[in-house]
Enzyme design. Structure first.
Site, PDB file in Angstrom:
ATOM      1  N   LYS A 128       0.914  -1.234  -0.091  1.00  0.00           N
ATOM      2  CA  LYS A 128       0.136  -0.078  -0.085  1.00  0.00           C
ATOM      3  C   LYS A 128       1.053   1.231   0.061  1.00  0.00           C
ATOM      4  CE  LYS A 128      -3.909   2.136   2.495  1.00  0.00           C
ATOM      5  NZ  LYS A 128      -4.949   1.880   3.904  1.00  0.00           N
ATOM      6  N   SER A 180      -9.875   2.206   2.927  1.00  0.00           N
ATOM      7  CA  SER A 180      -8.814   3.036   1.872  1.00  0.00           C
ATOM      8  C   SER A 180      -8.099   2.215   1.396  1.00  0.00           C
ATOM      9  CB  SER A 180      -7.926   4.072   2.806  1.00  0.00           C
ATOM     10  OG  SER A 180      -7.277   3.258   3.838  1.00  0.00           O
ATOM     11  N   SER A 196     -10.115   0.152   7.122  1.00  0.00           N
ATOM     12  CA  SER A 196      -9.708   0.209   5.842  1.00  0.00           C
ATOM     13  C   SER A 196      -9.092  -1.199   5.378  1.00  0.00           C
ATOM     14  CB  SER A 196      -8.594   1.174   5.733  1.00  0.00           C
ATOM     15  OG  SER A 196      -9.450   2.485   5.492  1.00  0.00           O
TER      16      SER A 196
HETATM   17  N1  GLN Z   1     -13.298   4.688   5.953  1.00  0.00           N
HETATM   18  C1  GLN Z   1     -12.903   5.392   7.113  1.00  0.00           C
HETATM   19  C2  GLN Z   1     -12.142   6.582   7.223  1.00  0.00           C
HETATM   20  O1  GLN Z   1     -12.514   7.363   6.170  1.00  0.00           O
HETATM   21  C3  GLN Z   1     -11.379   4.328   7.714  1.00  0.00           C
HETATM   22  C4  GLN Z   1     -10.163   4.612   6.877  1.00  0.00           C
HETATM   23  C5  GLN Z   1      -9.125   3.803   7.279  1.00  0.00           C
HETATM   24  O2  GLN Z   1      -9.255   2.884   8.158  1.00  0.00           O
HETATM   25  N2  GLN Z   1      -7.956   4.176   7.045  1.00  0.00           N
HETATM   26  O3  GLN Z   1     -11.560   7.308   7.983  1.00  0.00           O
END
Ligand code: GLN
Length: 493
Positions: free
Chosen positions: A78, A159, A183
């Protein structure tokens, strides 16, 4: 003939060890798949040379009898992990051209274990998002399509959307993800793969671009539970460079993996039965309950009374920490600088941040600075910290009644790109089942459990006690063995 890209991590490792094929052949196959899969936009950059060099080293190690745990396994990383000499953007245009001079601890651990890197995976900007649409490098397209022929491209989740798409489309056998509020788990669920967020502190955060430091955790995403266990073992471990790193040995999760959950008590939290969730999600949850019962576990109804406050609490704490962490992008230290013809230092800061950050990142910075401001700190940030403690206590209490919790991973299957971009709250609601475990720092995993009426994957979430990744993985395997989920997207890309 072996289709190398159909192999998972364990199969690649074992095949290289047994001499069934060479690491080079495997790496070449995945490098080819990455090129062929470019229309998915899963990778921000490709690093075939890294993957091929690691493969050659693996083949040499085999000849010398010095194989390592991940020798011959090419992985995707990532783009939130700093990689030495390889551009690291965190999905943001503000970091375009930033090439770290150091390697994140997690990626260093994986490479030391013999893995190679196929490339850096696309993601929501600074890991803020649930659909990969906030990326400064364009959205990732899910390899899945609805069976009714509705051709609107689907979101891979976020994400870690590039990570999810890459594994699901067989561009990589395993990838790293990070999980601040779901995410790893939500994108894994959206594309029918497995992913685990370990206990906070298991994986070092050193060299991972920070979003919300008290929540950020790295973890693996792969095709099945065993592959996740193998990768997590290589990723985890104490690191003196991260003050929140746990100074504990890494258990042999793979060797101990049995799928045996006999006598385990599985809690079904009633607060996760929320209105507006499609019936198919409830159905797959019931299937999961039946599978674990069949595996010899005991099912108990439990309550986590503060669950409904988890989402608002998360969306105060995460932006607050983000606003502080993102202050460092000032046009001086990293990546991009926009210097107006006239004006001073402040004008340069403003122009750089205005041009470099996307709308969601700016929204979070504004919310974060607001909840931390002198007049509102007590009403918002302090209050959220207290509620976070109550949420953590809910879990501590519930462990008197059960050993694990089983819930759906997300309140819906994958939605179409563009569906929720105009409505941030609708987007945030997708994290409703994921954020409680994040706030409590607990290990949580998503495993694929079935398909909805449109032929799209649905996932089940298993939440465990702190440091008890083993039981989480075993329950994941028990579900995997009974769900018989072998579906994969048809290759159209
Ligand atoms: N969807 C969540 C956010 O937008 C979690 C994102 C994540 O876990 N990095 O913060």
């Amino acid at each position: 003939m072996t289709v190398f890209t159909d192999l998972g991590i364990a199969a690649i490792r074992d095949g290289v060890r047994d001499g069934t094929f060479s690491a080079r052949e495997v790496a070449e196959a995945f490098v080819g798949a990455v090129e062929k899969g470019r229309s998915l936009n899963a990778f921000v950059i490709e690093t075939p040379d890294h993957a091929l060099a690691a493969a050659d080293a693996a083949d040499a190690a085999r000849a010398a009898g010095e194989l390592k745990p991940l020798s011959g396994v090419p992985l995707g990383i990532k783009d939130l992990f700093a990689t030495e000499g390889v551009q690291t953007t965190a999905g943001s245009r503000i970091l375009e051209g930033f090439t770290p001079t150091y390697e994140s601890t997690v990626s260093a651990n994986l490479f030391r274990a013999g893995a190679g890197m196929l490339g850096k995976l696309n993601m929501d900007e600074f890991a803020m998002g649930s659909s990969n649409e906030t990326s400064g490098y364009g959205p990732v397209i899910s390899p899945w399509r609805r069976s009714d022929g509705g051709n609107a491209p689907l979101a891979p989740g976020g994400s870690s959307g590039g990570s999810a798409a890459a594994v699901s489309a067989r561009l990589a056998p395993g990838v790293t993800g990070t999980d601040t509020g779901g995410s790893i788990r939500q994108p894994a669920a959206f594309v029918g793969i497995s992913g685990i967020k370990p206990t906070y502190g298991r994986c070092s955060r050193w060299g991972i671009v920070a979003f919300a430091s008290s929540l950020d955790q790295a973890g693996p995403m792969a095709r099945d539970v065993r592959d996740c266990a193998i990768m997590l073992e290589a990723m985890a471990g104490f690191d003196a460079k991260d003050s929140t790193s746990l100074d504990l040995p890494v258990p042999p999760w793979e060797a101990n993996l049995t799928g045996d959950v006999r006598g385990k008590r599985i809690g079904i939290p009633k607060e996760y039965r929320i209105e507006g969730v499609p019936a198919e999600i409830g159905k797959v949850w019931d299937d999961g309950i039946a599978w674990l019962k069949d595996a010899g576990a005991e099912i108990v109804d439990v309550s986590l009374p503060h669950t409904k406050y988890a989402l608002p609490t998360y969306y105060i704490i995460a932006p607050a920490e983000a606003s502080s962490n993102l202050a460092r992008y000032d046009g001086v230290r990293y990546g991009r600088r926009v210097a107006p013809d006239q004006g001073g230092l402040n004008d340069m800061y403003e122009a750089t941040r205005a041009a470099g950050f996307g709308a969601e990142v700016k929204r979070r910075i504004m919310i974060g600075t607001y909840v931390l401001s002198a007049g509102f700190y007590d009403a918002y940030f302090n209050q959220a910290q207290k509620v976070r403690t109550l949420i953590a206590r809910d879990f501590e209490r519930v462990w008197a009644e059960c050993d694990l919790l089983l819930t759906p991973t997300a309140p819906s299957a994958a939605f179409a790109l563009g569906d929720k971009t105009a409505d941030p709250i609708a987007m945030y609601l997708n994290d409703v089942f994921a954020v409680p475990a994040s706030l409590a720092g607990l290990p949580a995993m998503s495993v694929p459990a079935g398909l909805d009426g449109q032929g799209l994957p649905l996932g089940l979430q298993i939440i465990g006690k702190a440091l008890d990744e083993q039981t989480v993985l075993d329950a994941g395997l028990a579900i995997e063995q009974r769900a018989g989920f072998t579906d994969r997207p048809e290759a159209w890309w």
